[in-house]
Design a protein around this motif. Sequence first.
Motif, mmCIF file in Angstrom:
data_model
loop_
_atom_site.group_PDB
_atom_site.id
_atom_site.type_symbol
_atom_site.label_atom_id
_atom_site.label_comp_id
_atom_site.label_asym_id
_atom_site.label_seq_id
_atom_site.Cartn_x
_atom_site.Cartn_y
_atom_site.Cartn_z
ATOM 1 N N ALA A 109 0.821 -1.208 0.000
ATOM 2 C CA ALA A 109 0.000 0.000 0.000
ATOM 3 C C ALA A 109 0.853 1.255 0.000
ATOM 4 O O ALA A 109 0.487 2.276 -0.588
ATOM 5 N N LEU A 110 2.008 1.197 0.681
ATOM 6 C CA LEU A 110 2.891 2.357 0.789
ATOM 7 C C LEU A 110 4.316 1.962 0.415
ATOM 8 O O LEU A 110 4.703 0.797 0.520
ATOM 9 N N ASN A 111 5.110 2.948 -0.022
ATOM 10 C CA ASN A 111 6.529 2.757 -0.290
ATOM 11 C C ASN A 111 6.778 1.623 -1.271
ATOM 12 O O ASN A 111 7.583 0.717 -1.019
ATOM 13 N N SER A 112 6.091 1.668 -2.399
ATOM 14 C CA SER A 112 6.272 0.637 -3.415
ATOM 15 C C SER A 112 6.089 1.252 -4.797
ATOM 16 O O SER A 112 5.305 2.186 -4.974
ATOM 17 N N ALA A 113 6.823 0.725 -5.743
ATOM 18 C CA ALA A 113 6.693 1.192 -7.127
ATOM 19 C C ALA A 113 5.324 0.828 -7.684
ATOM 20 O O ALA A 113 4.648 -0.096 -7.216
ATOM 21 N N SER A 114 4.929 1.543 -8.712
ATOM 22 C CA SER A 114 3.605 1.356 -9.299
ATOM 23 C C SER A 114 3.548 0.135 -10.209
ATOM 24 O O SER A 114 4.477 -0.147 -10.962
ATOM 25 N N ILE A 115 2.429 -0.565 -10.126
ATOM 26 C CA ILE A 115 2.052 -1.528 -11.160
ATOM 27 C C ILE A 115 1.144 -0.818 -12.159
ATOM 28 O O ILE A 115 1.342 -0.886 -13.366
ATOM 29 N N VAL A 116 0.155 -0.116 -11.640
ATOM 30 C CA VAL A 116 -0.712 0.757 -12.437
ATOM 31 C C VAL A 116 -1.048 1.971 -11.590
ATOM 32 O O VAL A 116 -1.424 1.831 -10.427
ATOM 33 N N THR A 117 -0.915 3.161 -12.155
ATOM 34 C CA THR A 117 -1.368 4.383 -11.507
ATOM 35 C C THR A 117 -2.313 5.105 -12.461
ATOM 36 O O THR A 117 -2.020 5.229 -13.655
ATOM 37 N N VAL A 118 -3.441 5.549 -11.914
ATOM 38 C CA VAL A 118 -4.441 6.281 -12.701
ATOM 39 C C VAL A 118 -4.769 7.573 -11.959
ATOM 40 O O VAL A 118 -5.097 7.545 -10.773
ATOM 41 N N ALA A 119 -4.658 8.702 -12.641
ATOM 42 C CA ALA A 119 -5.075 9.982 -12.092
ATOM 43 C C ALA A 119 -6.036 10.619 -13.090
ATOM 44 O O ALA A 119 -5.849 10.472 -14.306
ATOM 45 N N ALA A 120 -7.041 11.321 -12.584
ATOM 46 C CA ALA A 120 -8.021 11.900 -13.501
ATOM 47 C C ALA A 120 -8.706 13.103 -12.874
ATOM 48 O O ALA A 120 -8.853 13.191 -11.649
ATOM 49 N N VAL A 121 -9.122 14.014 -13.723
ATOM 50 C CA VAL A 121 -10.022 15.101 -13.349
ATOM 51 C C VAL A 121 -11.245 14.954 -14.245
ATOM 52 O O VAL A 121 -11.144 15.073 -15.467
ATOM 53 N N VAL A 122 -12.373 14.649 -13.625
ATOM 54 C CA VAL A 122 -13.606 14.376 -14.363
ATOM 55 C C VAL A 122 -14.688 15.335 -13.880
ATOM 56 O O VAL A 122 -15.049 15.328 -12.705
ATOM 57 N N VAL A 123 -15.201 16.139 -14.787
ATOM 58 C CA VAL A 123 -16.224 17.138 -14.456
ATOM 59 C C VAL A 123 -17.544 16.717 -15.077
ATOM 60 O O VAL A 123 -17.606 16.384 -16.270
#
Length: 270
Positions: A177-191
């Motif tokens: 959960a913490l202090n680990s490299a990403s397998i998948v990261t998703v960021a979004a701004v949805v209006v």
Amino acid sequence: MLTAVRAPEVLSDAVSLLSADAGALLIGGGTTTVPGLNRGTPTTIAVSLRRLRSGLAGVTLEGDVVTVGALTPLAALEREPRLAFLHAALATVGSPTLRSTATVGGNFFVEEPYGDVACALIALGATGTVVGPTGEEILAAEAIAADGLPHGRILTSLSFRLPPDGAWRFRKAARRALNSASIVTVAAVVVEDGGVVSTARVALSGATRRPKRSPAAEAALVGRPLDHATAEAAGRAALADAEAFDDEYASAWYRARVLPVHVRRALIGD
């Protein structure tokens, strides 16, 4: 072999030093560059920005526009109450010790799967101010992440608008959960407007070679209600923009397999 470290006190001197030597290495926070130097490198000169931190670090807010100095440590963003929406995302990046040193600007130049902050700023539509031998220019964050900067250019700050209330989305899948490299990261701004998505910016990391937007996922969202079916469609569409790869954290097959799931979870929490 490194033979000299320069630490200029003026930004123009740093630009000049970099421009004068095609092999010169730029050091900001140093969390990835210094370990590389310790392992051995053909680089003979390094240009450290440590004496420029007072001018290239900090957070300012004018109206809804946030400007972050490129040398701002990630930990400083975690302490910034006006950026509370980002705190949970920042907490997934490395350890507290690393976040006290790693810089916001530096995250654009680390290898995947470590580009979580760049991914978030791309989703926020950030732009970067870059200074070089010919002066200053403004570049889209996604362009910096994709192409880096020509030698002799220095990223000095990043700016973005605060997202509307309820529009921010973030999801990171990792082995811990913490202090680990990403397998998948998703960021979004949805209006949303009138029950349908009016605008969407979706960014991916971990399952891509560089942090990047997903135009296919965005197109699957706009004009539709933000429900389970739409979120699933956006997740499937995101595969068109993925560039899954094998590393010690996950296989390319696994990254591609779970990407649609985590896009959906980022969008609707389901």
